[in-house]
Design a protein around this motif. Structure first.
Motif, PDB file in Angstrom:
ATOM      1  N   THR A  90      -1.653  -0.700  -7.222  1.00 47.71           N
ATOM      2  CA  THR A  90      -2.823  -0.562  -8.080  1.00 47.71           C
ATOM      3  C   THR A  90      -3.313  -1.954  -8.494  1.00 47.71           C
ATOM      4  O   THR A  90      -2.711  -2.953  -8.130  1.00 47.71           O
ATOM      5  CB  THR A  90      -2.472   0.276  -9.330  1.00 47.71           C
ATOM      6  OG1 THR A  90      -3.631   0.440 -10.147  1.00 47.71           O
ATOM      7  CG2 THR A  90      -1.393  -0.398 -10.141  1.00 47.71           C
ATOM      8  N   ASN A  91      -4.421  -2.005  -9.249  1.00 48.46           N
ATOM      9  CA  ASN A  91      -4.934  -3.330  -9.656  1.00 48.46           C
ATOM     10  C   ASN A  91      -4.180  -3.833 -10.887  1.00 48.46           C
ATOM     11  O   ASN A  91      -3.264  -3.191 -11.381  1.00 48.46           O
ATOM     12  CB  ASN A  91      -6.447  -3.260  -9.907  1.00 48.46           C
ATOM     13  CG  ASN A  91      -6.775  -2.336 -11.087  1.00 48.46           C
ATOM     14  OD1 ASN A  91      -5.893  -1.713 -11.669  1.00 48.46           O
ATOM     15  ND2 ASN A  91      -8.048  -2.270 -11.428  1.00 48.46           N
ATOM     16  N   ASP A  92      -4.603  -5.021 -11.374  1.00 49.48           N
ATOM     17  CA  ASP A  92      -3.873  -5.625 -12.494  1.00 49.48           C
ATOM     18  C   ASP A  92      -3.952  -4.780 -13.755  1.00 49.48           C
ATOM     19  O   ASP A  92      -3.028  -4.735 -14.555  1.00 49.48           O
ATOM     20  CB  ASP A  92      -4.415  -7.027 -12.789  1.00 49.48           C
ATOM     21  CG  ASP A  92      -3.921  -8.031 -11.759  1.00 49.48           C
ATOM     22  OD1 ASP A  92      -4.575  -9.065 -11.572  1.00 49.48           O
ATOM     23  OD2 ASP A  92      -2.870  -7.752 -11.130  1.00 49.48           O
ATOM     24  N   THR A 103       0.854  -1.180   0.000  1.00 50.33           N
ATOM     25  CA  THR A 103       0.000   0.000   0.000  1.00 50.33           C
ATOM     26  C   THR A 103       0.896   1.239   0.000  1.00 50.33           C
ATOM     27  O   THR A 103       1.997   1.230   0.549  1.00 50.33           O
ATOM     28  CB  THR A 103      -0.898   0.068   1.247  1.00 50.33           C
ATOM     29  OG1 THR A 103      -0.064  -0.055   2.403  1.00 50.33           O
ATOM     30  CG2 THR A 103      -1.956  -1.004   1.239  1.00 50.33           C
ATOM     31  N   SER A 104       0.385   2.310  -0.617  1.00 47.80           N
ATOM     32  CA  SER A 104       1.138   3.567  -0.610  1.00 47.80           C
ATOM     33  C   SER A 104       0.224   4.675  -0.120  1.00 47.80           C
ATOM     34  O   SER A 104      -0.985   4.634  -0.316  1.00 47.80           O
ATOM     35  CB  SER A 104       1.670   3.879  -2.009  1.00 47.80           C
ATOM     36  OG  SER A 104       0.613   4.006  -2.920  1.00 47.80           O
ATOM     37  N   SER A 105       0.846   5.684   0.499  1.00 46.58           N
ATOM     38  CA  SER A 105       0.058   6.691   1.204  1.00 46.58           C
ATOM     39  C   SER A 105      -0.762   7.625   0.314  1.00 46.58           C
ATOM     40  O   SER A 105      -1.824   8.057   0.725  1.00 46.58           O
ATOM     41  CB  SER A 105       0.966   7.526   2.116  1.00 46.58           C
ATOM     42  OG  SER A 105       2.001   8.106   1.351  1.00 46.58           O
ATOM     43  N   PRO A 106      -0.303   8.018  -0.894  1.00 47.65           N
ATOM     44  CA  PRO A 106      -1.109   8.976  -1.656  1.00 47.65           C
ATOM     45  C   PRO A 106      -2.488   8.434  -1.988  1.00 47.65           C
ATOM     46  O   PRO A 106      -2.643   7.272  -2.351  1.00 47.65           O
ATOM     47  CB  PRO A 106      -0.310   9.178  -2.949  1.00 47.65           C
ATOM     48  CG  PRO A 106       1.057   8.734  -2.639  1.00 47.65           C
ATOM     49  CD  PRO A 106       0.926   7.665  -1.614  1.00 47.65           C
ATOM     50  N   TYR A 140       1.384   8.014 -11.593  1.00 46.64           N
ATOM     51  CA  TYR A 140       2.204   6.897 -11.130  1.00 46.64           C
ATOM     52  C   TYR A 140       1.440   5.921 -10.241  1.00 46.64           C
ATOM     53  O   TYR A 140       0.361   6.206  -9.740  1.00 46.64           O
ATOM     54  CB  TYR A 140       3.384   7.415 -10.289  1.00 46.64           C
ATOM     55  CG  TYR A 140       4.364   8.286 -11.013  1.00 46.64           C
ATOM     56  CD1 TYR A 140       4.191   9.671 -11.049  1.00 46.64           C
ATOM     57  CD2 TYR A 140       5.479   7.737 -11.638  1.00 46.64           C
ATOM     58  CE1 TYR A 140       5.106  10.483 -11.707  1.00 46.64           C
ATOM     59  CE2 TYR A 140       6.397   8.545 -12.281  1.00 46.64           C
ATOM     60  CZ  TYR A 140       6.198   9.915 -12.310  1.00 46.64           C
ATOM     61  OH  TYR A 140       7.113  10.707 -12.950  1.00 46.64           O
ATOM     62  N   PHE A 141       2.073   4.755 -10.047  1.00 44.32           N
ATOM     63  CA  PHE A 141       1.713   3.853  -8.953  1.00 44.32           C
ATOM     64  C   PHE A 141       3.034   3.311  -8.410  1.00 44.32           C
ATOM     65  O   PHE A 141       4.099   3.600  -8.955  1.00 44.32           O
ATOM     66  CB  PHE A 141       0.796   2.720  -9.430  1.00 44.32           C
ATOM     67  CG  PHE A 141       1.399   1.824 -10.479  1.00 44.32           C
ATOM     68  CD1 PHE A 141       1.292   2.155 -11.832  1.00 44.32           C
ATOM     69  CD2 PHE A 141       2.049   0.649 -10.134  1.00 44.32           C
ATOM     70  CE1 PHE A 141       1.832   1.334 -12.809  1.00 44.32           C
ATOM     71  CE2 PHE A 141       2.605  -0.173 -11.109  1.00 44.32           C
ATOM     72  CZ  PHE A 141       2.495   0.167 -12.447  1.00 44.32           C
ATOM     73  N   VAL A 142       2.940   2.537  -7.302  1.00 44.76           N
ATOM     74  CA  VAL A 142       4.161   2.014  -6.690  1.00 44.76           C
ATOM     75  C   VAL A 142       4.195   0.501  -6.845  1.00 44.76           C
ATOM     76  O   VAL A 142       3.168  -0.170  -6.711  1.00 44.76           O
ATOM     77  CB  VAL A 142       4.228   2.369  -5.186  1.00 44.76           C
ATOM     78  CG1 VAL A 142       5.518   1.846  -4.572  1.00 44.76           C
ATOM     79  CG2 VAL A 142       4.128   3.867  -4.995  1.00 44.76           C
ATOM     80  N   ARG A 143       5.351  -0.038  -7.141  1.00 45.83           N
ATOM     81  CA  ARG A 143       5.510  -1.495  -7.272  1.00 45.83           C
ATOM     82  C   ARG A 143       6.782  -1.912  -6.563  1.00 45.83           C
ATOM     83  O   ARG A 143       7.780  -1.183  -6.575  1.00 45.83           O
ATOM     84  CB  ARG A 143       5.582  -1.876  -8.738  1.00 45.83           C
ATOM     85  CG  ARG A 143       5.725  -3.381  -8.983  1.00 45.83           C
ATOM     86  CD  ARG A 143       5.876  -3.698 -10.449  1.00 45.83           C
ATOM     87  NE  ARG A 143       4.599  -3.599 -11.167  1.00 45.83           N
ATOM     88  CZ  ARG A 143       4.498  -3.614 -12.510  1.00 45.83           C
ATOM     89  NH1 ARG A 143       5.583  -3.720 -13.249  1.00 45.83           N
ATOM     90  NH2 ARG A 143       3.319  -3.540 -13.090  1.00 45.83           N
ATOM     91  N   ALA A 144       6.723  -3.113  -5.922  1.00 45.27           N
ATOM     92  CA  ALA A 144       7.926  -3.676  -5.288  1.00 45.27           C
ATOM     93  C   ALA A 144       8.274  -4.968  -6.003  1.00 45.27           C
ATOM     94  O   ALA A 144       7.424  -5.829  -6.195  1.00 45.27           O
ATOM     95  CB  ALA A 144       7.659  -3.941  -3.813  1.00 45.27           C
ATOM     96  N   TYR A 145       9.540  -5.082  -6.421  1.00 42.88           N
ATOM     97  CA  TYR A 145      10.050  -6.327  -7.002  1.00 42.88           C
ATOM     98  C   TYR A 145      10.865  -7.053  -5.952  1.00 42.88           C
ATOM     99  O   TYR A 145      11.656  -6.437  -5.225  1.00 42.88           O
ATOM    100  CB  TYR A 145      10.961  -6.044  -8.200  1.00 42.88           C
ATOM    101  CG  TYR A 145      10.244  -5.631  -9.466  1.00 42.88           C
ATOM    102  CD1 TYR A 145      10.248  -4.309  -9.883  1.00 42.88           C
ATOM    103  CD2 TYR A 145       9.589  -6.578 -10.247  1.00 42.88           C
ATOM    104  CE1 TYR A 145       9.612  -3.931 -11.052  1.00 42.88           C
ATOM    105  CE2 TYR A 145       8.948  -6.211 -11.422  1.00 42.88           C
ATOM    106  CZ  TYR A 145       8.958  -4.885 -11.817  1.00 42.88           C
ATOM    107  OH  TYR A 145       8.336  -4.521 -12.977  1.00 42.88           O
ATOM    108  N   VAL A 146      10.689  -8.382  -5.867  1.00 43.64           N
ATOM    109  CA  VAL A 146      11.479  -9.190  -4.946  1.00 43.64           C
ATOM    110  C   VAL A 146      12.476 -10.003  -5.766  1.00 43.64           C
ATOM    111  O   VAL A 146      12.114 -10.603  -6.775  1.00 43.64           O
ATOM    112  CB  VAL A 146      10.581 -10.132  -4.131  1.00 43.64           C
ATOM    113  CG1 VAL A 146      11.421 -10.919  -3.140  1.00 43.64           C
ATOM    114  CG2 VAL A 146       9.511  -9.335  -3.402  1.00 43.64           C
TER     115      VAL A 146
END
Lengths: 530, 205
Positions: B152-154, B37-40, B132-138
């Protein structure tokens, strides 16, 4: 051995083995040295230099050469300064691909108009004022980049900076007033080629400046704006040098000579008429659009192309893009030199064939560049493409001085404008739409180059022939004098306005190649300015 | 010509290095096992250089235990929404991760923890104006992407926010610009006028 100058067997050229063979000097007795002139270099009857001494700064000939090419180089640097920084600028100004493409079109379109005007200005006011005015009046437009906030501002400023490319015309015109026709191909090719190098140098300089300015603490969106100050300062410095150190003609400045009555003033409408009604002018306008034009288009797109397609860093893409433009150091002079060498053996026909071969080769390698999928192959194709296109530019201006003597300025201007028109058209067709990838755009551009080079087969000179046809056998119509003096009416001939053309015709006999002059060389005529 | 040969050789060497890190990961092969989740709020406009984003992420416990045994590091990135990718091929989304240009701005790189982790990041001054949206890569131990999570959604349509970039302009720059421009025009006019006067004077002699 005959005693008459120019008759078979009378040439002593090469007899001692010590005469220079290269086209850097005119040693042939067909072009007579004026013994009354007091210059550092040997000159002909029009006081144009017969020798091209590259590392000399002797006034007026070589000094003019250096002032001329460096001014032109500066304008190229500023016109294409944005290109290697586009990856930063497109983020700062929120540009779309269409905006980037339109800015590229705008950057070369402004000079279509300014080059046309400059041709007339040179004929009427002289190349020195022409150069200084353009370079100093476009300096503010370069500084304007610091104000730009959106796409429309960016496009407008690039359009205005593009006006500065009119210095091409002053450069070529100035060379033509200072150097003899036998070496004009090499001289013009070198001056213009080294000027065009600016389009390559800027791809190196601007990313380096940008990097340096960032290290001093500026954010990316400010750093690129500061970087534009450097080209702006160069404009001002060169303008001042041209005004203080330059002169229009070997014997002085145009204004002073016109007042003394030595150089007759010509009417614009006449000069324009003889340029526009000569069909060769239009063929070269088209041709130059596909040698110089593609060089300009490539300067605009190549850094971004390598950055995006091969995932390179900004500086790396800049270095590769720079090799394209920097090939001009040797490629364009080589084209002019090849033209001069071909002319020594085959005359004007040799010049035309040289041009066709070089330009078509450039087109083929442009096609291959667009289709290259790996970086080393792409770079190789790009380098060969650059040599072909740039040498073709040099070869073009080996021929232009011979199309007309009276309207040289306007024809140079129109050809230069044609170069820019070709560039604008090509960028609009192939590099602005999101539907065509840049790679496909390069391929299509290559195809268009090959197609638009064909018309050179149609250029025919009655006194020298064409690529496939021989010269006219008519004794009158087949003479150089007839071709050049036909640009003057009887009235004008009565006033002696055509004397310059007569002298030029005499000096242009070299374009017959090895074919011996069958018309007797006129006795050495007293120049009309002592 | 020596310079261009040198550059040609250099570019061959450069590209051979590039070829050596070839890997064939695709986005569609990644597990969406991170909750992020991101704050904006949706549609919020953030000012570059001033506003903060707080990103919180954790392993989605609905996935079988042991799924995250290979997870080593996490990179959180700021990514372009489709509307900001339109007509901008340099931001294109591609399934092949090596060629994908969706997420160009790194927020933070951390070691992977199964518990909730978060970061508060000030939007940097080189972030362009866009949505924008935020994404995390592992990543696993071989630095290959294995999983991701996004705010965001798919279809990348919900919960998007905007950044308003700095202009990059400064008053001092504008003033310097005007000064040099004026100098250029005035010195040209000055020279021209002086030469005309000298010419007229010598005419009268």
């Amino acid at each position: 051995m005959g005693d008459i100058e120019g008759s078979p067997g009378s040439s002593m050229h090469g007899v001692t083995g010590r005469e220079p063979v290269l086209a850097f000097s005119v040693a042939s007795p067909i072009v007579l040295t004026d013994p009354t002139a007091k210059f550092d270099l040997p000159v002909d009857s029009e006081h144009k230099a017969k020798v091209f001494k590259l590392f000399s700064f002797a006034n007026p000939h070589m000094r003019t050469f250096h002032l001329s090419w460096i001014s032109f180089f500066t304008c190229f640097v500023s016109t294409f300064a944005a290109a290697p920084l586009v990856p930063i600028i497109r983020d700062n100004l929120n540009l779309t691909k269409g905006d980037v493409g339109n800015a590229g079109v705008a950057s070369v379109s402004g000079s279509i108009f300014s080059r046309l005007v400059m041709g007339a200005v040179c004929d009427l006011l002289g190349p020195r004022y022409g150069c200084a005015f353009v370079i100093m009046l476009t300096a503010p437009t370069v500084f304007c980049m610091s104000f730009v906030a959106d796409a429309s501002g960016y496009i407008a400023v690039r359009f205005m900076i593009g006006f500065s490319l009119a210095t091409f015309v002053t450069c070529q015109y100035w060379m033509s007033t200072m150097f003899n026709g036998k070496i004009i191909g090499t001289v013009n090719g070198t001056a213009a080629g080294w000027g065009n190098m600016g389009g390559g140098a800027t791809q190196l300089i601007m990313p380096l400046l940008y990097d340096l300015i960032q290290r001093f603490g500026a954010t990316p969106f400010t750093a690129w704006r500061i970087a534009f100050f450097i080209p702006g300062w160069l404009h001002v410095i060169m303008g001042i040098l041209v005004l203080t150190l330059g002169q229009d003609l070997p014997d002085g400045n145009l204004g002073a000579l016109q007042k003394k009555g030595d150089v007759s003033k010509d009417k614009f409408s006449k000069v324009f008429w003889y340029a526009v009604t000569n069909y060769r002018t239009w063929i070269f306008v088209l041709l130059y659009g596909y040698s110089m034009g593609v060089e300009l288009s490539t300067d605009n797109v190549i850094a971004e192309y390598f950055f995006d397609r091969f995932d390179l860093k900004l500086q790396t893409a800049g270095i590769i893009a720079a090799t394209f433009g920097m090939a001009n150091l040797l490629a364009r002079p080589f084209g002019g030199y090849a033209s001069d060498v071909a002319a020594q053996r085959f005359g004007m026909r040799g010049r035309l064939w040289t041009l066709w071969i070089l330009q078509t080769l450039g087109g083929v390698f442009c096609i291959l560049l667009g289709r290259s999928n790996s970086l080393p192959i792409a770079v190789t194709m790009m380098i060969i493409f650059s040599v072909g296109a740039q040498a073709a530019c040099g070869a073009t201006f080996g021929i232009i001085p011979f199309i007309s003597r009276r309207s040289l300025g306007i024809i140079s201007g129109m050809t230069g404008a044609g170069g820019n028109f070709g560039s604008g058209l090509t960028q609009l067709l192939f590099f602005t739409s999101s539907q065509i990838s840049t790679a496909m755009g390069l391929t299509y551009m290559g195809i268009m180059i090959v197609a638009c080079t064909m018309p050179v087969t149609l250029v025919h000179f009655p006194q020298w022939g064409s690529m496939f046809l021989p010269p006219s056998r008519d004794v009158v119509k087949g003479s150089e004098e007839h071709y050049y003096v036909s640009e003057w009416t009887e009235d004008e001939k009565q006033q002696g306005m055509h004397q310059g053309s007569v002298k030029f015709a005499e000096n242009s006999r070299s374009e017959r190649g090895r074919r011996v002059a069958s018309a007797p060389t006129p006795p050495y005529a007293t120049p009309n300015h002592a | 010509m020596a310079a261009s040969t040198l550059l040609f050789v250099a570019s061959i060497l450069l590209s051979s290095f590039a070829l050596s890190c070839y890997a064939s990961g695709t986005f569609s092969a990644l597990q969406k096992s991170i909750l992020l989740t991101s704050s904006p709020k949706s549609g919020q406009v953030l000012k570059a250089g001033e506003a903060n984003i707080t990103v919180t992420w954790s392993f989605n416990k609905t996935y079988p235990a042991g799924t995250d045994s290979a997870y080593k590091t996490v990179k959180v990135k700021l990514c372009y929404a489709p509307i900001s990718q339109k007509d901008r091929g340099w931001r294109k989304t591609k399934d092949e991760l090596k060629k994908d240009r969706t997420c160009q701005h790194k927020i933070v790189k951390r070691d992977y923890k199964p518990e909730t982790d978060s970061v508060t990041w000030t939007v940097e001054r080189d972030i362009p104006t866009a949505t924008y949206f935020v994404r995390a890569y592992v990543y696993n131990a071989e630095e290959k992407e294995v999983a991701y999570g996004q705010s965001t959604n798919d279809g990348k349509k919900t919960n998007l926010f905007e950044v308003e970039a700095i202009t990059g302009r400064h008053v001092s720059l504008d003033i310097a610009s005007v000064c040099f421009s004026v100098f250029s025009i005035v010195s040209l006019a000055g020279f021209f006028y002086l030469e005309k006067r000298k010419g007229a004077a010598s005419q009268q002699k």
